[in-house]
Scaffold this motif. Structure first.
Motif, PDB file in Angstrom:
ATOM      1  N   ARG A 167     -61.211  18.038 -14.743  1.00  0.00           N
ATOM      2  CA  ARG A 167     -62.545  18.150 -15.324  1.00  0.00           C
ATOM      3  C   ARG A 167     -62.765  19.548 -15.919  1.00  0.00           C
ATOM      4  O   ARG A 167     -62.108  20.517 -15.527  1.00  0.00           O
ATOM      5  N   TYR A 225     -56.432  18.347 -20.093  1.00  0.00           N
ATOM      6  CA  TYR A 225     -57.736  17.855 -19.633  1.00  0.00           C
ATOM      7  C   TYR A 225     -57.797  16.324 -19.685  1.00  0.00           C
ATOM      8  O   TYR A 225     -58.270  15.683 -18.740  1.00  0.00           O
ATOM      9  N   LEU A 226     -57.329  15.764 -20.772  1.00  0.00           N
ATOM     10  CA  LEU A 226     -57.425  14.321 -20.984  1.00  0.00           C
ATOM     11  C   LEU A 226     -56.045  13.709 -21.147  1.00  0.00           C
ATOM     12  O   LEU A 226     -55.090  14.376 -21.558  1.00  0.00           O
ATOM     13  N   TRP A 250     -59.623  11.385 -17.314  1.00  0.00           N
ATOM     14  CA  TRP A 250     -59.651  12.810 -17.016  1.00  0.00           C
ATOM     15  C   TRP A 250     -58.490  13.165 -16.087  1.00  0.00           C
ATOM     16  O   TRP A 250     -58.316  12.547 -15.040  1.00  0.00           O
ATOM     17  N   ASP A 275     -64.366   8.902 -14.787  1.00  0.00           N
ATOM     18  CA  ASP A 275     -62.973   9.357 -14.724  1.00  0.00           C
ATOM     19  C   ASP A 275     -62.095   8.636 -15.741  1.00  0.00           C
ATOM     20  O   ASP A 275     -61.146   9.213 -16.269  1.00  0.00           O
ATOM     21  N   SER A 309     -67.893  15.199 -21.126  1.00  0.00           N
ATOM     22  CA  SER A 309     -68.017  15.491 -19.696  1.00  0.00           C
ATOM     23  C   SER A 309     -68.942  14.518 -18.984  1.00  0.00           C
ATOM     24  O   SER A 309     -68.865  14.353 -17.762  1.00  0.00           O
TER      25      SER A 309
END
Length: 647
Positions: free
Chosen positions: A504, A409-410, A501, A377, A373
């Protein structure tokens, strides 16, 4: 995905090629159906038993297509053996693996690019290597074949996160058709394979699993009788090529040495041996008529030997899928082969603890999420570094990152190497003489950015993209082109993986709970696989029928030659008395927690220490050298954890 257009074949008669190029008179079950569908431009799944002839399903069609056939396989030994066998038949094939020298790599890629080489074998991780991606850019891929395709299923017995991304890789390189191959797909795993590679039910070809010449046996023993039973079996049965599977490298060495001392020549084989030694052992075994190998699962992948008469599991496998793959190496000549599993209760503790050792604590999962986190980005990170910082084993880190991709998420982007070192083999002027106009100016500017060391030049690729106002991909493609021409040698280091990302993480704690639950579910699933193995060993029903049913094949008749059918069973698994942590173990944990508060912060971390299950932090802190490390390795991990959690 719509079927690719039909090829313009160089020779579209499969039966003619079968005879003239492979020296065979007829297809085995399923082969012709698979090949005809591929020639029609369709995506196909082939589920054939071990030794069922999967490799011909891509080798033969590769001769029919104008482009390259790329075979993805995690088995380096298979790649080498198949390339050697194909070259003996006059069919050029190359394998691209980490053992190749720069010169070998250049020669291999040159043969592929000029069309002389039709088959290219690669490991799955190659597709996440920016140098390899750059070199593939202009290739026409007629067939993209994925061996061991069951690795794509996250609930399968051998999940490999890299496999989940191969569907998008095939699309990226505009592969005209896909072939997914496996010997060990249950019905649910086959559905996962079909979904990943857009394969219809009509194009999923499954051949008969049951082989009548494999005689399954099992026995449940006391640990002190285990070796004596193996020795008696080898001495009392007619000599023949034999595989003895064990769970650890140390056991492989021990059993091979004991057999040799008892007058039975046996050789240990495991991943701890150097490459030349392993190749020599394997070649000697393939040529033998009565050789005996004591091996971990490192042995046998892709081996082509028809006359293995015995497969003994001195230690049980981790799943029925692994068992089917390992016994499938026996009796490929159609003659009777005996496959016997020798089970002692203590084996269950060892195998269970291997499984528990991979599951990270919730605290470490949360730490990994917090590290992620903190990135921008779009970012690159080292899997090794995040494994070390979060104290989660490397393969588990990759699995968790894959789960974050699946949850949206990714998104993975291209990996890259942080450091490039170049060693020119010719002068800069010689290189520039091969270019004109803008390309010459670009190459000249790129070469001017090299920083000279003692024998190697260093290139800062990030700085070069800014100075040349270009993208990284063009720079890497240019370097690879010069490397393939032999004008320079390239060394890379510090692989980092790219991500962006998509959304988030709003609640890291909740996500850590979700991922931890998922890993615990996987742990439970792996334990259930072991339950299936031990239930098979108890021989309460026809073992051949039980194994066939697991792979979606119903048998209406008993085999008449397994332990259950011969009334040798059923066997009762002894119930071991529960053990508790002694006072000395509890004092040891308290002392270790005081000495290493960060590494042993949770009961799960402490249980792993006592059971001898290492982690990145334990290795780095040298906790594995402490005298109390592994003092409870003979106790079930779940019991140790329960006692520590209960205080």
């Amino acid at each position: 995905m719509e079927p690719a257009p039909a090829p313009s074949p160089l020779d579209s008669d499969p039966r003619s090629l079968l005879n003239t190029r492979f020296g065979l008179e007829s297809f085995r079950a399923g082969q012709q159906q698979v090949i005809e569908r591929l020639l029609a431009g369709r995506n196909v799944a082939a589920v054939f038993p071990t030794g069922g002839g999967k490799s011909l399903c891509y080798q033969l069609p590769s001769l029919c297509f104008s482009g390259t056939t790329v075979v993805v396989s995690p088995l380096i030994a298979l790649m080498k053996d198949q390339c050697d066998a194909l070259r003996d038949r006059g069919i050029p094939a190359v394998r691209l693996d980490s053992a190749m020298t720069p010169r070998q790599y250049r020669q291999a890629m040159h043969g592929v690019r000029n069309g002389d080489t039709k088959l290219m074998y690669v490991a799955p991780e190659r597709f996440f290597n920016e140098r390899f991606i750059a070199s593939l850019g202009s290739l026409k891929i007629s067939l993209f074949a994925i061996d061991e395709a069951h690795c794509i299923s996250q609930w399968g017995h051998n999940f490999r996160p890299d496999y989940l991304k191969l569907g998008s890789v095939a699309k990226r390189f505009s592969a005209e058709r896909i072939l997914a191959l496996t010997a060990t797909a249950t019905p649910s795993v086959l559905k996962d394979i079909q979904a990943a590679f857009s394969i219809s039910d009509d194009d999923a070809i499954r051949t008969r699993f049951y082989r009548s010449n494999l005689h399954l046996r099992s026995v449940i023993l006391d640990q002190q009788d285990q070796y004596a039973h193996l020795l008696d079996r080898i001495r009392s049965r007619r000599a023949g090529c034999t595989l003895i599977y064990v769970s650890t490298q140390a056991t492989a060495e021990e059993i091979a040495e004991r057999l040799t001392d008892d007058g039975i020549k046996a050789t240990a084989y495991h991943a701890g041996l150097d490459t030349d030694t392993r190749v020599s052992i394997q070649n000697e075994f393939i040529a033998s008529q009565k050789g005996i190998i004591v091996a971990t699962i490192a042995f046998g992948m892709g081996i082509d030997k028809s006359n293995i008469r015995y497969v003994y599991h001195f230690n049980p496998p981790k799943s029925l899928e692994a068992y089917a793959q390992e016994i499938g190496r026996a009796g490929r000549d159609g003659k009777i082969a005996i496959c016997e599993m020798m089970v002692v209760p203590e084996d269950r503790v060892v195998l269970d603890n291997f499984t528990y050792g991979d599951t990270p604590s919730r605290q470490n999962v949360l730490r990994m999420i917090e590290i992620l986190s903190g990135h921008a980005d779009e970012f690159h990170l080292s899997h090794y570094r995040i494994s070390s910082e979060s104290d989660i084993r490397l393969l588990v880190v990759r699995t968790l990152l894959t789960y974050l991709e699946l949850e949206g998420y990714l998104e993975a982007t291209s990996p890259r190497y942080d450091h490039y070192k170049l060693q020119p083999q010719v002068t800069s002027q010689t290189i520039l003489d091969h270019f004109q106009g803008e390309r010459r100016a670009f190459v000249s500017s790129l070469l001017s950015l090299l920083t000279k060391g003692r024998t190697w030049f260093t290139l800062n690729v990030t700085l070069a993209t800014k100075r040349l106002a270009t993208d990284r991909e063009r720079i890497i493609k240019t370097i690879e082109y010069m490397n393939e021409q032999g004008w320079l040698v390239v060394k890379v280091s510090d692989l980092t993986h790219g991500y962006r990302w998509l959304r988030r993480v709003d609640d890291p704690a909740a996500l850590a709970d979700q991922l931890t639950t998922r890993m615990l579910e996987r742990e439970k699933s792996d334990i259930q696989r072991l339950d299936q193995v031990f239930l098979l060993a108890e021989a309460r029903d026809c073992q051949a029928a039980t194994l066939s049913k697991h792979f979606g094949e119903k048998r209406t008749r008993a085999c008449k030659h397994c332990s259950a059918c011969l009334d040798e069973g059923p066997f009762d698994m002894p119930i071991t008395a529960p053990r508790t942590l002694g006072r000395s173990a509890r004092i040891a944990v308290q002392d270790m927690v005081a000495k290493y508060p960060d590494a042993l912060a949770t009961p799960r971390d402490q249980a792993r220490f006592l059971c001898g299950l290492s982690s990145p932090v334990m290795m780095r802190s040298r906790l594995t050298r402490e005298p109390h490390y592994g003092v409870c390795r003979d106790m079930p991990f779940a019991d140790v954890l329960r006692e520590l959690e209960g205080g």
